[in-house]
Design an enzyme around this catalytic site. Structure first.
Site, short mmCIF file in Angstrom:
data_model
loop_
_atom_site.label_atom_id
_atom_site.label_comp_id
_atom_site.label_asym_id
_atom_site.label_seq_id
_atom_site.Cartn_x
_atom_site.Cartn_y
_atom_site.Cartn_z
N HIS A 193 43.06 -7.09 20.91
CA HIS A 193 42.75 -5.66 21.01
C HIS A 193 43.89 -4.82 20.44
CE1 HIS A 193 39.09 -6.15 23.17
NE2 HIS A 193 39.58 -6.44 24.33
N ARG A 234 25.96 -5.69 29.90
CA ARG A 234 25.35 -4.60 30.66
C ARG A 234 23.98 -4.28 30.06
NH1 ARG A 234 25.12 1.06 30.85
NH2 ARG A 234 25.97 1.09 28.74
N LYS A 284 35.08 -3.05 24.73
CA LYS A 284 33.73 -2.49 24.85
C LYS A 284 33.13 -2.02 23.52
CE LYS A 284 34.13 -3.93 28.39
NZ LYS A 284 33.37 -5.13 28.64
N ARG A 338 32.70 0.59 17.19
CA ARG A 338 31.46 1.06 17.83
C ARG A 338 31.53 2.57 17.98
NH1 ARG A 338 29.12 -0.88 23.78
NH2 ARG A 338 26.94 -0.39 23.32
#
Ligand code: A3P
Length: 276
Positions: A86, A243, A27, A108
């Site tokens: 990841h 999203r 994410k 992020r």
């Protein structure tokens, strides 16, 4: 990392000097970066954007995630080989660290990262089917801030790659989601140079860079049929990857107290010299 494929990746993966690995926490913009990286590296092969594979294939199927699909080979003989992971820097297979392969890391802001994770978990995994409310977010927040997460604490993950990028900028390119949003062209030029295929003067003067940015933009990817109705795995709908794609959406979800906790968590980043 507990899955068999993750252990197999750690034990068996042999990096090649030409490989490019995209590393990230979930994410943080992995899907976006995968689409950009693939498009930059393969731009000569797919100069007709209307025929680009992104129209029919989700970015995660164009670039394998190493710890999930180590046995799958979607590259044929294409070079460089592109992979995603990841895994924290410290747990990467030695061959990635010691070879000349390059790593791109995307980070992020944790406020948006946390909100994005909560939404994702409400669709899959932890709270499948449950409405995302403040109580559930509080529970997630506690674990997030304490670093109770399969990939370890957020700060450790980020700092592992960031420190390596500071020590060896030829090895690790450290990017920020927010920077990419703000100055996509500059970032794409840096990325292309880093992976050894810089844009030519003609490409810079023409609209090649803009075309890639547009093709990989949130709106464009979200609207592609493969991402609206397709599935990467039988249990995974591609639309869950798209999203809002905004910076600062956390203000719509986090109470001041919740935001304060995440900001406090960031102290460790500041102490280490890193600041968003
Ligand atoms: P939001 O939940 O804040 O919208 P990952 O790919 O690492 O799973 O990250 C998912 C996040 O990146 C989601 O954030 C998603 O909407 C956003 N995203 C996906 N594609 C994007 C794109 N092309 N540009 C910008 N953000 C994108």
């Amino acid at each position: 990392m507990i899955s068999e494929t993750a252990i197999s990746f750690q034990n068996n993966f042999q990096a090649q000097d030409t490989d490019v690995i995209l590393a990230s926490l979930p994410k943080t913009g992995t899907t976006w970066l995968k689409s950009l990286l693939f498009s930059v590296v393969n731009r000569k092969k797919y100069c007709d954007v209307s025929q680009h594979p992104l129209h029919s294939i989700n970015p995660h199927e164009l670039i394998d995630h190493l710890e999930l699909e180590v046995n799958k080979n979607c590259h044929g003989n294409d070079l460089p080989r592109l992979f995603g992971t990841h895994m924290p820097y410290s747990t990467l297979p030695e061959s990635i660290k010691t070879s000349k392969c390059r790593i791109i890391y995307v980070s992020r802001n944790p406020l948006d990262n946390f909100v994005s994770l909560c939404h994702f978990w409400s669709k899959f995994e932890l709270n499948k089917g449950m409405k995302l409310d403040e109580k559930i977010m509080e529970e997630h927040l506690d674990k997030y801030c304490k670093g109770i997460f399969p990939l370890g604490p957020y700060e450790d993950h980020l700092l592992g790659y960031w420190k390596e990028s500071m020590q060896n900028s030829n090895k690790v390119l450290f990017l920020e989601y927010e920077g990419l949003k703000k100055e996509p062209k500059d970032h794409l030029k840096r990325l292309a140079e880093f992976v050894g295929c810089p844009f030519s003067r003609e490409e810079e003067k023409g609209n090649v860079i803009d075309e890639i940015i547009e093709l990989c933009s949130f709106k464009s990817l979200k609207e592609m049929e493969v991402n609206k109705s397709g599935k990467c795995f039988p249990w995974f709908e591609n639309k869950a990857l798209f999203r809002k794609g905004e910076v600062g959406d956390w203000t719509n979800y986090l109470t001041p107290l919740m935001a304060k906790r995440i900001n406090e968590m960031q102290e460790r980043l500041k102490e280490a010299g890193f600041c968003f």
